[in-house]
Design a protein around this motif. Structure first.
Motif, PDB file in Angstrom:
ATOM      1  N   VAL A   5       0.871  -1.174   0.000  1.00  0.00           N
ATOM      2  CA  VAL A   5       0.000   0.000   0.000  1.00  0.00           C
ATOM      3  C   VAL A   5       0.911   1.229   0.000  1.00  0.00           C
ATOM      4  CG1 VAL A   5      -1.846   1.226   1.217  1.00  0.00           C
ATOM      5  CG2 VAL A   5      -1.785  -1.289   1.207  1.00  0.00           C
ATOM      6  N   GLY A   6       0.910   1.925  -1.140  1.00  0.00           N
ATOM      7  CA  GLY A   6       1.873   3.019  -1.368  1.00  0.00           C
ATOM      8  C   GLY A   6       2.783   2.661  -2.529  1.00  0.00           C
ATOM      9  N   ALA A   7       2.345   1.695  -3.345  1.00  0.00           N
ATOM     10  CA  ALA A   7       3.203   1.122  -4.394  1.00  0.00           C
ATOM     11  C   ALA A   7       3.523   2.090  -5.531  1.00  0.00           C
ATOM     12  CB  ALA A   7       2.540  -0.136  -4.966  1.00  0.00           C
ATOM     13  N   THR A   8       2.696   3.130  -5.733  1.00  0.00           N
ATOM     14  CA  THR A   8       3.017   4.103  -6.777  1.00  0.00           C
ATOM     15  C   THR A   8       3.985   5.175  -6.260  1.00  0.00           C
ATOM     16  OG1 THR A   8       1.005   5.284  -6.207  1.00  0.00           O
ATOM     17  CG2 THR A   8       0.897   3.830  -8.128  1.00  0.00           C
ATOM     18  N   GLY A   9       4.382   5.061  -5.009  1.00  0.00           N
ATOM     19  CA  GLY A   9       5.320   6.025  -4.434  1.00  0.00           C
ATOM     20  C   GLY A   9       6.765   5.577  -4.595  1.00  0.00           C
ATOM     21  N   GLU A  10       7.669   6.430  -4.156  1.00  0.00           N
ATOM     22  CA  GLU A  10       9.106   6.183  -4.310  1.00  0.00           C
ATOM     23  C   GLU A  10       9.565   4.949  -3.535  1.00  0.00           C
ATOM     24  OE1 GLU A  10      11.219   7.689  -6.230  1.00  0.00           O
ATOM     25  OE2 GLU A  10       9.695   9.035  -7.013  1.00  0.00           O
ATOM     26  N   LEU A  11       9.140   4.850  -2.299  1.00  0.00           N
ATOM     27  CA  LEU A  11       9.578   3.731  -1.466  1.00  0.00           C
ATOM     28  C   LEU A  11       8.819   2.455  -1.821  1.00  0.00           C
ATOM     29  CD1 LEU A  11      11.207   2.625   0.934  1.00  0.00           C
ATOM     30  CD2 LEU A  11       9.417   3.501   2.461  1.00  0.00           C
ATOM     31  N   GLY A  12       7.490   2.567  -1.873  1.00  0.00           N
ATOM     32  CA  GLY A  12       6.673   1.390  -2.158  1.00  0.00           C
ATOM     33  C   GLY A  12       7.004   0.778  -3.517  1.00  0.00           C
ATOM     34  N   GLY A  13       7.232   1.622  -4.523  1.00  0.00           N
ATOM     35  CA  GLY A  13       7.545   1.124  -5.870  1.00  0.00           C
ATOM     36  C   GLY A  13       8.826   0.297  -5.871  1.00  0.00           C
ATOM     37  N   ARG A  14       9.813   0.774  -5.137  1.00  0.00           N
ATOM     38  CA  ARG A  14      11.081   0.025  -5.062  1.00  0.00           C
ATOM     39  C   ARG A  14      10.870  -1.332  -4.372  1.00  0.00           C
ATOM     40  NH1 ARG A  14      12.758   5.471  -5.055  1.00  0.00           N
ATOM     41  NH2 ARG A  14      14.912   5.867  -5.677  1.00  0.00           N
ATOM     42  N   ILE A  15      10.037  -1.338  -3.340  1.00  0.00           N
ATOM     43  CA  ILE A  15       9.781  -2.596  -2.624  1.00  0.00           C
ATOM     44  C   ILE A  15       9.090  -3.596  -3.554  1.00  0.00           C
ATOM     45  CG2 ILE A  15       8.519  -3.650  -0.683  1.00  0.00           C
ATOM     46  CD1 ILE A  15       8.939  -0.938   0.817  1.00  0.00           C
ATOM     47  N   VAL A  16       8.124  -3.108  -4.319  1.00  0.00           N
ATOM     48  CA  VAL A  16       7.428  -3.987  -5.278  1.00  0.00           C
ATOM     49  C   VAL A  16       8.439  -4.608  -6.241  1.00  0.00           C
ATOM     50  CG1 VAL A  16       5.777  -4.063  -7.200  1.00  0.00           C
ATOM     51  CG2 VAL A  16       5.238  -2.742  -5.131  1.00  0.00           C
ATOM     52  N   ARG A  17       9.326  -3.781  -6.798  1.00  0.00           N
ATOM     53  CA  ARG A  17      10.286  -4.291  -7.796  1.00  0.00           C
ATOM     54  C   ARG A  17      11.222  -5.329  -7.173  1.00  0.00           C
ATOM     55  NH1 ARG A  17       9.578   1.040  -9.392  1.00  0.00           N
ATOM     56  NH2 ARG A  17      11.439   1.881  -8.398  1.00  0.00           N
ATOM     57  N   LEU A  18      11.628  -5.092  -5.931  1.00  0.00           N
ATOM     58  CA  LEU A  18      12.525  -6.061  -5.271  1.00  0.00           C
ATOM     59  C   LEU A  18      11.804  -7.390  -5.029  1.00  0.00           C
ATOM     60  CD1 LEU A  18      14.238  -3.690  -2.662  1.00  0.00           C
ATOM     61  CD2 LEU A  18      15.372  -4.863  -4.564  1.00  0.00           C
ATOM     62  N   LEU A  19      10.581  -7.311  -4.549  1.00  0.00           N
ATOM     63  CA  LEU A  19       9.839  -8.555  -4.265  1.00  0.00           C
ATOM     64  C   LEU A  19       9.547  -9.313  -5.559  1.00  0.00           C
ATOM     65  CD1 LEU A  19       7.339  -7.278  -1.527  1.00  0.00           C
ATOM     66  CD2 LEU A  19       9.284  -8.813  -1.175  1.00  0.00           C
ATOM     67  N   ARG A  20       9.205  -8.578  -6.605  1.00  0.00           N
ATOM     68  CA  ARG A  20       8.927  -9.239  -7.895  1.00  0.00           C
ATOM     69  C   ARG A  20      10.197  -9.859  -8.480  1.00  0.00           C
ATOM     70  NH1 ARG A  20       5.923 -11.864  -9.320  1.00  0.00           N
ATOM     71  NH2 ARG A  20       6.240 -11.485 -11.558  1.00  0.00           N
ATOM     72  N   ALA A  21      11.329  -9.158  -8.302  1.00  0.00           N
ATOM     73  CA  ALA A  21      12.593  -9.702  -8.823  1.00  0.00           C
ATOM     74  C   ALA A  21      12.934 -11.021  -8.139  1.00  0.00           C
ATOM     75  CB  ALA A  21      13.716  -8.690  -8.618  1.00  0.00           C
ATOM     76  N   ASP A  22      12.447 -11.203  -6.914  1.00  0.00           N
ATOM     77  CA  ASP A  22      12.677 -12.466  -6.205  1.00  0.00           C
ATOM     78  C   ASP A  22      11.551 -13.462  -6.454  1.00  0.00           C
ATOM     79  OD1 ASP A  22      15.114 -11.844  -5.214  1.00  0.00           O
ATOM     80  OD2 ASP A  22      14.418 -11.171  -3.253  1.00  0.00           O
ATOM     81  N   GLY A  23      10.632 -13.122  -7.347  1.00  0.00           N
ATOM     82  CA  GLY A  23       9.596 -14.070  -7.760  1.00  0.00           C
ATOM     83  C   GLY A  23       8.378 -14.129  -6.864  1.00  0.00           C
ATOM     84  N   HIS A  24       8.208 -13.152  -5.967  1.00  0.00           N
ATOM     85  CA  HIS A  24       7.047 -13.185  -5.059  1.00  0.00           C
ATOM     86  C   HIS A  24       5.792 -12.639  -5.752  1.00  0.00           C
ATOM     87  CE1 HIS A  24       9.526 -14.269  -1.661  1.00  0.00           C
ATOM     88  NE2 HIS A  24      10.362 -13.294  -1.945  1.00  0.00           N
ATOM     89  N   ASP A  25       4.644 -13.144  -5.306  1.00  0.00           N
ATOM     90  CA  ASP A  25       3.371 -12.603  -5.787  1.00  0.00           C
ATOM     91  C   ASP A  25       3.081 -11.306  -5.046  1.00  0.00           C
ATOM     92  OD1 ASP A  25       2.893 -14.656  -7.533  1.00  0.00           O
ATOM     93  OD2 ASP A  25       1.877 -15.896  -6.020  1.00  0.00           O
ATOM     94  N   VAL A  26       2.869 -10.266  -5.804  1.00  0.00           N
ATOM     95  CA  VAL A  26       2.657  -8.952  -5.180  1.00  0.00           C
ATOM     96  C   VAL A  26       1.370  -8.332  -5.710  1.00  0.00           C
ATOM     97  CG1 VAL A  26       3.619  -6.650  -4.795  1.00  0.00           C
ATOM     98  CG2 VAL A  26       5.166  -8.607  -5.033  1.00  0.00           C
TER      99      VAL A  26
END
Ligand SMILES: NC(=O)c1ccc[n+]([C@@H]2O[C@H](COP(=O)([O-])OP(=O)(O)OC[C@H]3O[C@@H](n4cnc5c(N)ncnc54)[C@H](OP(=O)(O)O)[C@@H]3O)[C@@H](O)[C@H]2O)c1
Length: 296
Positions: A5-26
């Motif tokens: 929650v906050g994924a379109t923001g600077e911090l949240g967006g980076r977290i999404v990309r990291l989790l996706r790069a590790d193959g997690h469902d986000v």
């Protein structure tokens, strides 16, 4: 499944990309008015919702194991959207998200906060105190990350540290060392604690280098070979401004509160929690050097 929650923001967006790069469902909760293209591109799923709309939070939390909450109102308000307020988003909305997550059976809730919160410093600190208190009573496993000030905000034009224009604002004396931290490093830590088996309930973090505002200005001047114009606000004026503005312009009151905090609260935290997780944090001076390089 992770919900950010906050994924379109600077911090949240980076977290999404990291989790996706590790193959997690986000899954990302995104407001109807916001562009979700970048999130879909990295393979995250998007549900439309809003922190001011509790039913949308309940839907978003269904089937989720871990919620990561970074949403905040301040940047959008400073950019011109005077509503919803910090209290409506950072406090009431975030508390509604905690309630929804708990009711949906979410196991873990990872929340970004700040160190040494002080209710007299404005609406954002008050909101974060309320959310931390609520998380303290939650059945979920809660992980609170108390982070020092982000380099990309407070050592950059948006935080009135403008090397291109040669202008900087300083609240107070400017001689208190803080551990300005890279947003990338905060994101890496939050992604790490979201998945580690036995995360701590609380971590207070900062960057690898303690630096005062005066030292940051001196470095900027040395790198750009020109004097910065320094606009100063004495501490008592900042305190008064926070009180006067708290209701009328909550984001500005919060920005002054952050400046006062940086000038008065000693950084007793460091980058230990980052290094323990294999994250090599960027020093503040490297960030200032990168900005100076971009100017030529
Ligand atoms: N800056 C610092 O020095 C510092 C230090 C410690 C902690 N923090 C914390 O770090 C977080 C900052 O994250 P950031 O840099 O990613 O901020 P940001 O870039 O301003 O992003 C804010 C996010 O919140 C979302 N949001 C705003 N209103 C919403 C609503 N009504 N419903 C749902 N989502 C909403 C925004 O979505 P839209 O795109 O739809 O607007 C966006 O995704 C904040 O919680 C802040 O308090 C910051």
């Amino acid at each position: 499944m992770f919900l950010v929650v906050g994924a379109t923001g600077e911090l949240g967006g980076r977290i999404v990309r990291l989790l996706r790069a590790d193959g997690h469902d986000v899954r990302c909760l995104v407001r109807a008015s916001s562009d979700d293209g970048g999130l879909r591109e990295v393979g995250a799923t998007v549900v439309r919702g809003d922190l001011t709309d509790p039913p949308s939070l309940r839907v978003a939390c269904e089937g989720v194991d871990t919620v990561i909450a970074t949403a905040a109102a301040i940047a959008r308000i400073l950019a011109g959207a005077r509503t919803p307020t910090i209290r409506e988003i950072d406090e009431i909305g975030m508390l509604a998200l905690v309630d929804s997550a708990e009711s949906a059976g979410v196991q873990r809730f990872v929340y970004i906060s700040g160190p040494d919160l002080d209710a007299s410093l404005g609406p954002m600190d008050r909101a974060k105190l309320a959310v931390e208190k609520r998380l303290g009573t939650s059945r979920m496993r809660t992980v609170i990350i108390r982070s020092d000030a982000f380099q990309e905000i407070h050592l950059a034009p948006v935080g009135r540290f403008d090397m291109a224009a040669g202008k900087v604002s300083v609240i107070g004396h400017g001689d208190n060392p803080r551990r300005w931290i890279a947003t990338d490093d905060v994101a890496a830590l939050m992604a790490a604690v979201a998945v580690e088996p036995d995360p701590p309930a609380m971590l207070t973090i900062g960057g690898p280098e303690a630096m005062t505002k005066k030292e940051a200005i001196a470095l900027a001047e040395q790198l750009t070979q020109r004097k910065m114009k320094v606009q100063r606000m004495p501490r008592p004026v900042a305190r008064l401004a926070i009180r006067v503005l708290a209701r009328r312009y909550d984001a500005l009151a919060t920005a002054f509160g952050a400046g006062l905090h940086q000038d008065t609260v000693e950084a007793t935290w460091d980058d230990g929690p980052l290094r323990e997780r294999g994250i090599t944090p960027r020093p503040a001076s490297d960030f200032i050097r990168e900005q100076a390089r971009d100017l030529v």
